[in-house]
Design a protein around this motif. Structure first.
Motif, PDB file in Angstrom:
ATOM      1  N   LYS A 165       0.839  -1.186   0.000  1.00  0.00           N
ATOM      2  CA  LYS A 165       0.000   0.000   0.000  1.00  0.00           C
ATOM      3  C   LYS A 165       0.879   1.242   0.000  1.00  0.00           C
ATOM      4  O   LYS A 165       1.868   1.300   0.753  1.00  0.00           O
ATOM      5  N   ILE A 166       0.525   2.211  -0.824  1.00  0.00           N
ATOM      6  CA  ILE A 166       1.311   3.449  -0.881  1.00  0.00           C
ATOM      7  C   ILE A 166       0.358   4.644  -0.912  1.00  0.00           C
ATOM      8  O   ILE A 166      -0.741   4.567  -1.481  1.00  0.00           O
ATOM      9  N   PRO A 167       0.764   5.772  -0.317  1.00  0.00           N
ATOM     10  CA  PRO A 167      -0.035   6.997  -0.432  1.00  0.00           C
ATOM     11  C   PRO A 167       0.034   7.536  -1.860  1.00  0.00           C
ATOM     12  O   PRO A 167       1.046   7.388  -2.532  1.00  0.00           O
ATOM     13  N   VAL A 168      -1.037   8.141  -2.270  1.00  0.00           N
ATOM     14  CA  VAL A 168      -1.089   8.757  -3.598  1.00  0.00           C
ATOM     15  C   VAL A 168      -1.405  10.239  -3.414  1.00  0.00           C
ATOM     16  O   VAL A 168      -2.345  10.595  -2.698  1.00  0.00           O
ATOM     17  N   TYR A 169      -0.577  11.088  -4.020  1.00  0.00           N
ATOM     18  CA  TYR A 169      -0.783  12.532  -3.885  1.00  0.00           C
ATOM     19  C   TYR A 169      -0.786  13.167  -5.274  1.00  0.00           C
ATOM     20  O   TYR A 169      -0.471  12.525  -6.289  1.00  0.00           O
TER      21      TYR A 169
ATOM     22  N   ILE B 263       3.389  16.236  -1.676  1.00  0.00           N
ATOM     23  CA  ILE B 263       3.044  15.194  -0.713  1.00  0.00           C
ATOM     24  C   ILE B 263       1.938  15.609   0.248  1.00  0.00           C
ATOM     25  O   ILE B 263       1.211  14.769   0.779  1.00  0.00           O
ATOM     26  N   ASN B 264       1.771  16.911   0.506  1.00  0.00           N
ATOM     27  CA  ASN B 264       0.740  17.351   1.445  1.00  0.00           C
ATOM     28  C   ASN B 264      -0.667  17.270   0.855  1.00  0.00           C
ATOM     29  O   ASN B 264      -1.649  17.407   1.578  1.00  0.00           O
ATOM     30  N   ARG B 265      -0.760  17.017  -0.447  1.00  0.00           N
ATOM     31  CA  ARG B 265      -2.070  16.908  -1.103  1.00  0.00           C
ATOM     32  C   ARG B 265      -2.370  15.434  -1.369  1.00  0.00           C
ATOM     33  O   ARG B 265      -2.484  14.998  -2.502  1.00  0.00           O
ATOM     34  N   VAL B 266      -2.479  14.672  -0.309  1.00  0.00           N
ATOM     35  CA  VAL B 266      -2.758  13.237  -0.424  1.00  0.00           C
ATOM     36  C   VAL B 266      -4.227  13.045  -0.809  1.00  0.00           C
ATOM     37  O   VAL B 266      -5.126  13.614  -0.178  1.00  0.00           O
ATOM     38  N   VAL B 267      -4.448  12.223  -1.847  1.00  0.00           N
ATOM     39  CA  VAL B 267      -5.820  12.003  -2.317  1.00  0.00           C
ATOM     40  C   VAL B 267      -6.327  10.608  -1.969  1.00  0.00           C
ATOM     41  O   VAL B 267      -7.532  10.335  -2.097  1.00  0.00           O
ATOM     42  N   GLY B 268      -5.455   9.715  -1.527  1.00  0.00           N
ATOM     43  CA  GLY B 268      -5.914   8.386  -1.160  1.00  0.00           C
ATOM     44  C   GLY B 268      -4.766   7.414  -0.969  1.00  0.00           C
ATOM     45  O   GLY B 268      -3.586   7.762  -1.091  1.00  0.00           O
ATOM     46  N   ILE B 269      -5.140   6.187  -0.640  1.00  0.00           N
ATOM     47  CA  ILE B 269      -4.174   5.096  -0.459  1.00  0.00           C
ATOM     48  C   ILE B 269      -4.437   4.046  -1.538  1.00  0.00           C
ATOM     49  O   ILE B 269      -5.584   3.619  -1.727  1.00  0.00           O
ATOM     50  N   LEU B 270      -3.394   3.640  -2.213  1.00  0.00           N
ATOM     51  CA  LEU B 270      -3.521   2.679  -3.298  1.00  0.00           C
ATOM     52  C   LEU B 270      -3.023   1.306  -2.858  1.00  0.00           C
ATOM     53  O   LEU B 270      -1.889   1.176  -2.393  1.00  0.00           O
ATOM     54  N   HIS B 271      -3.888   0.303  -3.019  1.00  0.00           N
ATOM     55  CA  HIS B 271      -3.461  -1.079  -2.835  1.00  0.00           C
ATOM     56  C   HIS B 271      -2.855  -1.514  -4.163  1.00  0.00           C
ATOM     57  O   HIS B 271      -3.545  -1.633  -5.179  1.00  0.00           O
ATOM     58  N   VAL B 272      -1.550  -1.736  -4.166  1.00  0.00           N
ATOM     59  CA  VAL B 272      -0.815  -1.939  -5.413  1.00  0.00           C
ATOM     60  C   VAL B 272      -1.360  -3.117  -6.201  1.00  0.00           C
ATOM     61  O   VAL B 272      -1.377  -3.106  -7.438  1.00  0.00           O
ATOM     62  N   ARG B 273      -1.833  -4.144  -5.533  1.00  0.00           N
ATOM     63  CA  ARG B 273      -2.347  -5.306  -6.256  1.00  0.00           C
ATOM     64  C   ARG B 273      -3.549  -4.950  -7.134  1.00  0.00           C
ATOM     65  O   ARG B 273      -3.755  -5.539  -8.193  1.00  0.00           O
ATOM     66  N   ARG B 274      -4.336  -3.996  -6.657  1.00  0.00           N
ATOM     67  CA  ARG B 274      -5.481  -3.570  -7.464  1.00  0.00           C
ATOM     68  C   ARG B 274      -5.037  -2.870  -8.740  1.00  0.00           C
ATOM     69  O   ARG B 274      -5.789  -2.818  -9.726  1.00  0.00           O
TER      70      ARG B 274
ATOM     71  N   LEU C  66      -8.456   4.096  -5.448  1.00  0.00           N
ATOM     72  CA  LEU C  66      -7.964   4.587  -4.160  1.00  0.00           C
ATOM     73  C   LEU C  66      -8.985   4.400  -3.049  1.00  0.00           C
ATOM     74  O   LEU C  66     -10.203   4.457  -3.271  1.00  0.00           O
ATOM     75  N   SER C  67      -8.473   4.166  -1.854  1.00  0.00           N
ATOM     76  CA  SER C  67      -9.296   4.165  -0.640  1.00  0.00           C
ATOM     77  C   SER C  67      -8.981   5.436   0.147  1.00  0.00           C
ATOM     78  O   SER C  67      -7.898   6.017  -0.012  1.00  0.00           O
ATOM     79  N   PRO C  68      -9.912   5.897   0.975  1.00  0.00           N
ATOM     80  CA  PRO C  68      -9.680   7.161   1.693  1.00  0.00           C
ATOM     81  C   PRO C  68      -8.434   7.098   2.568  1.00  0.00           C
ATOM     82  O   PRO C  68      -8.154   6.067   3.190  1.00  0.00           O
ATOM     83  N   PRO C  69      -7.669   8.182   2.634  1.00  0.00           N
ATOM     84  CA  PRO C  69      -6.474   8.198   3.505  1.00  0.00           C
ATOM     85  C   PRO C  69      -6.871   8.268   4.970  1.00  0.00           C
ATOM     86  O   PRO C  69      -7.941   8.792   5.313  1.00  0.00           O
ATOM     87  N   TYR C  70      -6.008   7.757   5.813  1.00  0.00           N
ATOM     88  CA  TYR C  70      -6.243   7.758   7.258  1.00  0.00           C
ATOM     89  C   TYR C  70      -5.139   8.593   7.896  1.00  0.00           C
ATOM     90  O   TYR C  70      -3.955   8.278   7.755  1.00  0.00           O
ATOM     91  N   PHE C  71      -5.521   9.689   8.561  1.00  0.00           N
ATOM     92  CA  PHE C  71      -4.541  10.627   9.116  1.00  0.00           C
ATOM     93  C   PHE C  71      -4.407  10.442  10.622  1.00  0.00           C
ATOM     94  O   PHE C  71      -5.391  10.175  11.320  1.00  0.00           O
TER      95      PHE C  71
END
Length: 420
Positions: A239-243, A247-258, A277-282
């Motif tokens: 899983k990696i953050p996607v911006y 980097i401060n404009r994170v739009v979601g978390i990507l499950h790489v397998r998807r 993307l799934s929603p980011p968790y801060f």
């Protein structure tokens, strides 16, 4: 006493010595017995442990019985020895003085010091068997003990002392830590280390265990398709953050397998990635690690982005980071990680951005962790300025030599262990 034969008097003397010694050893062992060890034995179903716990639950009656029995035995012992001395050596002051001295020595050696040392050394071995005898004696001595305790209670009231009800013993985290540290051979080293790390979870925050911002592997949607495709095909993490843009404009978390299906297409764009993307968790900066572990569990999350009060991303913390803080590092590490570093001829080169806690854990150093969190921050805090040339700073028996400075950051340093 004169009507009793000598052998009977001597037998009675020995029995009184044994009785006095028993009460002394029982008192010391009962008071020295670990209540936590006793509770463990009770949960195991040991009958003697249940009896002992019941006796310790009424300490006033227990001590009253022991002290009454001890004093009766000592008084009778003194009377018999004095009577024997007068009978066989005459009613003389010197005879009485010698008899009193002999009794005192016998009581001190055989009825006080020796049994009490044994009771304090082996409280469990002594207290549990002794509980059967004491439980049988308590009803016999109960009327006298009740009367004495009533009188003592009045005296304590006059003195302004109000004995409280016995409370269940509790331990603080620091006391538990001390118990674990002193467990010695009773606990394997690895188990002791894990328990100590668990106690530390309340003292450290996510800032201490997070992956710093500059080492976070993330995907920038503003990159052209070729760059996104290359990063997805070489991505190390699941899983990696996607911006977008920065980097401060994170739009979601990507499950790489998807996203692997995208690599099979001839072309795709940022919107195709965005749909996966799934929603980011801060996570707020400064959150205690143990509390964050609970938050991960409650929110069913495994990855969170640590942000400061202004919403800027400081780093990334995962469930694995917290688990590693407890049980130690796993065998694998991300590219650019520092796992596997070791001393070579009392020297090792480390990154300036290395966490002080990681260095202490991996290399056995003793850098202070109550201030700056990285080696770069610690060196700048000590020097109060960015050095223009390589310098060396000493911390105890450790010399830290700055090797590379780039973009106002200490990039690498050499640690050298000095002879004591």
């Amino acid at each position: 006493m004169e009507s009793f034969p000598l052998w009977l008097q001597l037998l009675l003397l020995i029995l009184l010595l044994l009785a006095s010694a028993f009460f002394s050893i029982a008192e010391t062992s009962m008071m020295a017995l670990s209540r936590f060890r006793l509770g463990h034995l009770v949960r195991q179903g040991r009958r003697s442990a249940r009896i002992t716990a019941g006796l310790l639950g009424q300490t006033d009656r227990l001590l009253g019985t022991i002290l009454l029995g001890n004093n009766v035995a000592n008084t009778a012992l003194t009377a018999i020895v004095t009577a024997l001395a007068i009978r066989y050596f005459g009613d003389d002051d010197r005879v009485i003085l010698i008899a009193t001295t002999v009794v005192a020595v016998m009581l001190i050696v055989f009825c006080e010091i020796t049994p009490k040392v044994i009771g304090a050394t082996h409280p469990e071995r002594v207290a549990l068997p002794a509980s059967y005898v004491l439980r049988g004696l308590m009803p016999l001595f109960s009327p006298v003990v009740w009367t004495i305790n009533l009188f003592v209670g009045r005296l304590l009231a006059l003195a302004g002392v109000r004995p409280s009800e016995p409370r269940e013993q509790t331990l603080s985290l620091d006391e538990l830590r001390t118990i674990v540290l002193e467990s010695g051979r009773f606990m394997p080293h690895k188990h002791r280390s894990i328990l100590l790390n668990l106690f530390d979870l309340e003292r450290i925050s996510v800032d201490d265990v997070m992956v710093p911002r500059h080492r976070v592997e993330a995907l920038d949607l503003a990159t052209e398709e070729r760059g996104i495709r290359e990063q997805l095909s070489t991505c190390y993490h699941n899983k990696i953050p996607v911006y977008e843009g920065e980097i401060n404009r994170v739009v979601g978390i990507l499950h790489v397998r998807r996203a692997l299906g995208l690599l099979q297409r001839e072309a795709f764009d940022a919107d195709d990635v965005r749909e996966l993307l799934s929603p980011p968790y801060f996570v707020p900066s400064g959150t205690p690690v143990f509390r964050q572990l609970q938050f991960f569990q409650e929110n069913r999350q495994r990855l969170g982005l640590v942000v400061d009060e202004y919403g800027e991303v400081l780093g990334l913390v995962t469930l694995e980071d917290i688990v590693e803080e407890v049980i130690g590092e796993f065998t694998t590490t991300a590219p650019g990680g520092e796992t596997g570093q070791a001393w070579t001829d009392d020297e090792v080169v480390v990154e300036g951005t290395a966490s002080l806690r990681d260095l202490n854990r991996r290399l056995g150093t003793q850098f202070p962790v109550d201030g700056p969190r990285t080696l770069n921050g610690l060196l700048l805090d000590v020097l109060q300025e960015l050095p223009e040339a390589p310098v060396s700073v000493r911390f105890g028996n450790l010399a830290v030599e700055i090797q590379q400075i780039e973009d106002r950051v200490i990039r690498s340093a050499r640690l050298r262990r000095l002879p004591h």
